[in-house]
Scaffold this motif. Sequence first.
Motif, PDB file in Angstrom:
ATOM      1  N   ALA A  20      18.532 -13.432 -33.439  1.00 22.87           N
ATOM      2  CA  ALA A  20      18.530 -12.022 -33.056  1.00 22.87           C
ATOM      3  C   ALA A  20      17.717 -11.826 -31.790  1.00 22.87           C
ATOM      4  CB  ALA A  20      17.941 -11.184 -34.198  1.00 22.87           C
ATOM      5  N   ARG A  21      18.188 -10.942 -30.941  1.00 15.91           N
ATOM      6  CA  ARG A  21      17.505 -10.627 -29.688  1.00 15.91           C
ATOM      7  C   ARG A  21      16.598  -9.421 -29.876  1.00 15.91           C
ATOM      8  NH1 ARG A  21      21.089 -14.775 -29.361  1.00 15.91           N
ATOM      9  NH2 ARG A  21      21.476 -15.424 -27.208  1.00 15.91           N
ATOM     10  N   ALA A  22      15.355  -9.600 -29.585  1.00  5.99           N
ATOM     11  CA  ALA A  22      14.442  -8.468 -29.661  1.00  5.99           C
ATOM     12  C   ALA A  22      14.698  -7.524 -28.493  1.00  5.99           C
ATOM     13  CB  ALA A  22      13.005  -8.960 -29.635  1.00  5.99           C
ATOM     14  N   GLN A  23      14.534  -6.235 -28.734  1.00  9.13           N
ATOM     15  CA  GLN A  23      14.725  -5.257 -27.674  1.00  9.13           C
ATOM     16  C   GLN A  23      13.604  -5.388 -26.644  1.00  9.13           C
ATOM     17  OE1 GLN A  23      15.057  -1.241 -29.008  1.00  9.13           O
ATOM     18  NE2 GLN A  23      15.293  -0.378 -26.956  1.00  9.13           N
ATOM     19  N   THR A  24      13.988  -5.392 -25.376  1.00  9.98           N
ATOM     20  CA  THR A  24      12.982  -5.530 -24.313  1.00  9.98           C
ATOM     21  C   THR A  24      12.403  -4.173 -23.944  1.00  9.98           C
ATOM     22  OG1 THR A  24      14.645  -5.325 -22.575  1.00  9.98           O
ATOM     23  CG2 THR A  24      14.165  -7.539 -23.367  1.00  9.98           C
ATOM     24  N   ASP A  25      11.219  -4.221 -23.402  1.00  6.89           N
ATOM     25  CA  ASP A  25      10.590  -2.987 -22.939  1.00  6.89           C
ATOM     26  C   ASP A  25      11.241  -2.522 -21.643  1.00  6.89           C
ATOM     27  OD1 ASP A  25       8.822  -3.109 -25.039  1.00  6.89           O
ATOM     28  OD2 ASP A  25       7.344  -4.273 -23.892  1.00  6.89           O
ATOM     29  N   SER A  26      11.275  -1.241 -21.433  1.00  8.53           N
ATOM     30  CA  SER A  26      11.811  -0.696 -20.189  1.00  8.53           C
ATOM     31  C   SER A  26      10.801  -0.916 -19.062  1.00  8.53           C
ATOM     32  CB  SER A  26      12.088   0.808 -20.327  1.00  8.53           C
ATOM     33  OG  SER A  26      13.076   1.036 -21.314  1.00  8.53           O
ATOM     34  N   PRO A  27      11.272  -1.201 -17.877  1.00 12.68           N
ATOM     35  CA  PRO A  27      10.326  -1.368 -16.769  1.00 12.68           C
ATOM     36  C   PRO A  27       9.625  -0.057 -16.440  1.00 12.68           C
ATOM     37  CG  PRO A  27      12.581  -1.318 -15.951  1.00 12.68           C
ATOM     38  CD  PRO A  27      12.674  -1.361 -17.451  1.00 12.68           C
ATOM     39  N   VAL A  28       8.390  -0.165 -15.994  1.00 10.46           N
ATOM     40  CA  VAL A  28       7.624   1.003 -15.587  1.00 10.46           C
ATOM     41  C   VAL A  28       7.868   1.227 -14.102  1.00 10.46           C
ATOM     42  CG1 VAL A  28       5.334   2.032 -15.393  1.00 10.46           C
ATOM     43  CG2 VAL A  28       5.887   0.560 -17.351  1.00 10.46           C
ATOM     44  N   LEU A  29       8.522   2.331 -13.779  1.00  7.81           N
ATOM     45  CA  LEU A  29       8.888   2.605 -12.394  1.00  7.81           C
ATOM     46  C   LEU A  29       7.873   3.534 -11.741  1.00  7.81           C
ATOM     47  CD1 LEU A  29      12.758   3.126 -12.661  1.00  7.81           C
ATOM     48  CD2 LEU A  29      11.547   1.125 -11.818  1.00  7.81           C
ATOM     49  N   ALA A  30       7.615   3.281 -10.489  1.00  3.34           N
ATOM     50  CA  ALA A  30       6.763   4.151  -9.688  1.00  3.34           C
ATOM     51  C   ALA A  30       7.449   4.334  -8.345  1.00  3.34           C
ATOM     52  CB  ALA A  30       5.373   3.549  -9.524  1.00  3.34           C
ATOM     53  N   GLU A  31       6.869   5.167  -7.515  1.00  6.13           N
ATOM     54  CA  GLU A  31       7.495   5.472  -6.228  1.00  6.13           C
ATOM     55  C   GLU A  31       6.472   5.394  -5.114  1.00  6.13           C
ATOM     56  OE1 GLU A  31      10.781   8.677  -5.213  1.00  6.13           O
ATOM     57  OE2 GLU A  31       8.790   9.605  -5.181  1.00  6.13           O
ATOM     58  N   GLN A  32       6.855   4.722  -4.054  1.00  3.99           N
ATOM     59  CA  GLN A  32       6.048   4.686  -2.843  1.00  3.99           C
ATOM     60  C   GLN A  32       6.675   5.611  -1.818  1.00  3.99           C
ATOM     61  OE1 GLN A  32       6.185   0.361  -2.190  1.00  3.99           O
ATOM     62  NE2 GLN A  32       3.968   0.330  -2.375  1.00  3.99           N
ATOM     63  N   VAL A  33       5.845   6.361  -1.121  1.00  6.02           N
ATOM     64  CA  VAL A  33       6.318   7.309  -0.123  1.00  6.02           C
ATOM     65  C   VAL A  33       5.721   6.929   1.228  1.00  6.02           C
ATOM     66  CG1 VAL A  33       6.425   9.722   0.591  1.00  6.02           C
ATOM     67  CG2 VAL A  33       6.513   9.134  -1.847  1.00  6.02           C
ATOM     68  N   PHE A  34       6.582   6.777   2.212  1.00  2.58           N
ATOM     69  CA  PHE A  34       6.159   6.429   3.561  1.00  2.58           C
ATOM     70  C   PHE A  34       6.569   7.550   4.511  1.00  2.58           C
ATOM     71  CE2 PHE A  34       6.876   2.539   1.241  1.00  2.58           C
ATOM     72  CZ  PHE A  34       5.792   1.743   1.564  1.00  2.58           C
ATOM     73  N   PRO A  35       5.662   8.481   4.838  1.00  2.00           N
ATOM     74  CA  PRO A  35       6.010   9.555   5.766  1.00  2.00           C
ATOM     75  C   PRO A  35       6.058   9.051   7.207  1.00  2.00           C
ATOM     76  CG  PRO A  35       3.715   9.750   5.112  1.00  2.00           C
ATOM     77  CD  PRO A  35       4.295   8.620   4.312  1.00  2.00           C
ATOM     78  N   ALA A  36       6.973   9.615   7.988  1.00  2.00           N
ATOM     79  CA  ALA A  36       7.086   9.262   9.402  1.00  2.00           C
ATOM     80  C   ALA A  36       6.253  10.246  10.218  1.00  2.00           C
ATOM     81  CB  ALA A  36       8.540   9.298   9.851  1.00  2.00           C
ATOM     82  N   MET A  37       5.232   9.737  10.894  1.00  2.00           N
ATOM     83  CA  MET A  37       4.332  10.569  11.694  1.00  2.00           C
ATOM     84  C   MET A  37       4.783  10.595  13.154  1.00  2.00           C
ATOM     85  SD  MET A  37       2.344  11.322   9.249  1.00  2.00           S
ATOM     86  CE  MET A  37       1.539  10.754   7.751  1.00  2.00           C
ATOM     87  N   GLU A  38       4.359  11.620  13.864  1.00  2.00           N
ATOM     88  CA  GLU A  38       4.788  11.758  15.254  1.00  2.00           C
ATOM     89  C   GLU A  38       3.868  10.994  16.206  1.00  2.00           C
ATOM     90  OE1 GLU A  38       4.961  15.467  18.218  1.00  2.00           O
ATOM     91  OE2 GLU A  38       6.537  15.499  16.687  1.00  2.00           O
ATOM     92  N   LEU A  39       4.479  10.175  17.015  1.00  2.00           N
ATOM     93  CA  LEU A  39       3.778   9.408  18.037  1.00  2.00           C
ATOM     94  C   LEU A  39       4.281   9.887  19.389  1.00  2.00           C
ATOM     95  CD1 LEU A  39       1.959   6.955  18.823  1.00  2.00           C
ATOM     96  CD2 LEU A  39       3.983   5.508  18.531  1.00  2.00           C
ATOM     97  N   ALA A  97       3.219   0.822  21.648  1.00  2.00           N
ATOM     98  CA  ALA A  97       2.868  -0.426  20.962  1.00  2.00           C
ATOM     99  C   ALA A  97       1.377  -0.485  20.654  1.00  2.00           C
ATOM    100  CB  ALA A  97       3.284  -1.628  21.815  1.00  2.00           C
ATOM    101  N   GLU A  98       0.534  -0.037  21.578  1.00  2.00           N
ATOM    102  CA  GLU A  98      -0.910  -0.052  21.349  1.00  2.00           C
ATOM    103  C   GLU A  98      -1.298   0.871  20.200  1.00  2.00           C
ATOM    104  OE1 GLU A  98      -2.531   1.022  25.087  1.00  2.00           O
ATOM    105  OE2 GLU A  98      -2.301  -0.986  25.974  1.00  2.00           O
ATOM    106  N   GLN A  99      -0.729   2.063  20.179  1.00  2.00           N
ATOM    107  CA  GLN A  99      -1.038   3.002  19.104  1.00  2.00           C
ATOM    108  C   GLN A  99      -0.528   2.493  17.758  1.00  2.00           C
ATOM    109  OE1 GLN A  99      -2.843   5.854  19.239  1.00  2.00           O
ATOM    110  NE2 GLN A  99      -3.302   5.431  21.376  1.00  2.00           N
ATOM    111  N   GLU A 100       0.689   1.963  17.754  1.00  2.00           N
ATOM    112  CA  GLU A 100       1.244   1.400  16.520  1.00  2.00           C
ATOM    113  C   GLU A 100       0.405   0.237  16.019  1.00  2.00           C
ATOM    114  OE1 GLU A 100       6.071   2.120  16.750  1.00  2.00           O
ATOM    115  OE2 GLU A 100       5.238   0.111  16.798  1.00  2.00           O
ATOM    116  N   GLY A 101       0.059  -0.667  16.932  1.00  2.00           N
ATOM    117  CA  GLY A 101      -0.690  -1.856  16.531  1.00  2.00           C
ATOM    118  C   GLY A 101      -1.981  -1.507  15.843  1.00  2.00           C
TER     119      GLY A 101
END
Length: 418
Positions: A185-204, A235-239
């Motif tokens: 018999a196959r035991a039921q697996t746990d559901s993955p724990v999902l999270a979210e990453q947010v990457f805002p785009a800033m003005e350069l 490039a300098e500001q990004e770096g």
Amino acid sequence: MPEIHCDASPEIKTILPHEAQVTHHEVMRLFETFKEANDTRLAEIERRASDVLTEEKLARLDRALDERLARLDRLALEARRPALAPERRDGRAGASEHKAAFEAYIRSGETTGLRTLETRALSVGSGPDGGYLAPPEIEATVTQRLSALSPIRAIAGIRQVSGATFKRPFARTGPATGWVGEAAARAQTDSPVLAEQVFPAMELYAMPAATQTLIDDAAVDIESWIAGEVETVFAEQEGAAFVSGNGVNKPTGFLTQTLVANGAWEWGKIGFTVTGEAAAFPEDDPADVLFDLIYALKAGFRQNGRFVMNRKTQAVVRKMKDGSGAYVWSPPAQAGGAAGLFTFPVTEAEDMPDIGAGTTPIAFGDFRRGYLVVDRLGLRILRDPYSAKPYVLFYTTKRVGGGVADYDAIKLLKVAAS
């Protein structure tokens, strides 16, 4: 003449000029001389008969090696720079029409052509107050040149978005797994724990200035001029932001994350190993701490690992040897390539801190998976002939974000006793 292909991004195949071949040979010969001088210095230290002339010679060789490597990098960068895309010649309205309308706006301030195009495209996101979108070929040119100029962008993962943010779901814990018999018999697996990453785009932004005489000169490629003016400052500001940005109106750097000893690592933090000395590398077997850093990274990330450090730190590492007496640092194997450290490539980022008490001067990891750069599509330019008469300002903006995408893919070396 044999062709030398640059070790650049997979999308760009570069052939360096003959001058680069000579420069690369100079670097290889100079490094051999550097090793001989350093061996002499180490022998004098063992005999307790240190000679100041030897130290001065080694310092001169170190500076000369840095200068030639920088020259080689500049040659490779010039070869990587793409030309602006050619205009369309099929007679249809498109890239060539946008380019012609944009050039009229840049040279004379005439907006009729751009307004017509944007009305036709039902665009409401631009105008005289916010500037106009540059033609795609200019945006592509600036983006490609940034990939060559900005050290972290060149090795990071990149996503392009049309909105203000990029949201990335991820599983902090995977489903339960295990071995099981064919008929068991196959035991039921746990559901993955999902999270979210947010990457805002800033003005350069950048604001290059030109005289009206330069703008009126038909022989001047004004689009290439703007691209060349903004690429370096972008490039300098990004770096700086990708390394140590605090996330306030700019990307979040990997050094500004919460740092913990690697043995106590958990998701959301960057793990580090230590040098074992409060303010420097240990005098005995200093290269061993680099081994500790390498093997702090899991094998799945280590196969694509690379070192990131500034030029001063690289000058210190250049003198180190392994247990068999071989130098652990090696110059680029080919013109336009990267220096190596224990066979792993080295990315030189001047925004990394110098060696000092409590600093983290060296990073090692798979940055393609570990750090994400987010580019919002669109390069906007506003022509301003009023604010700095008699000069014309070109207020140029792009939106870019960045942050750590996988906290397990990057490790740091901290200068500390424990």
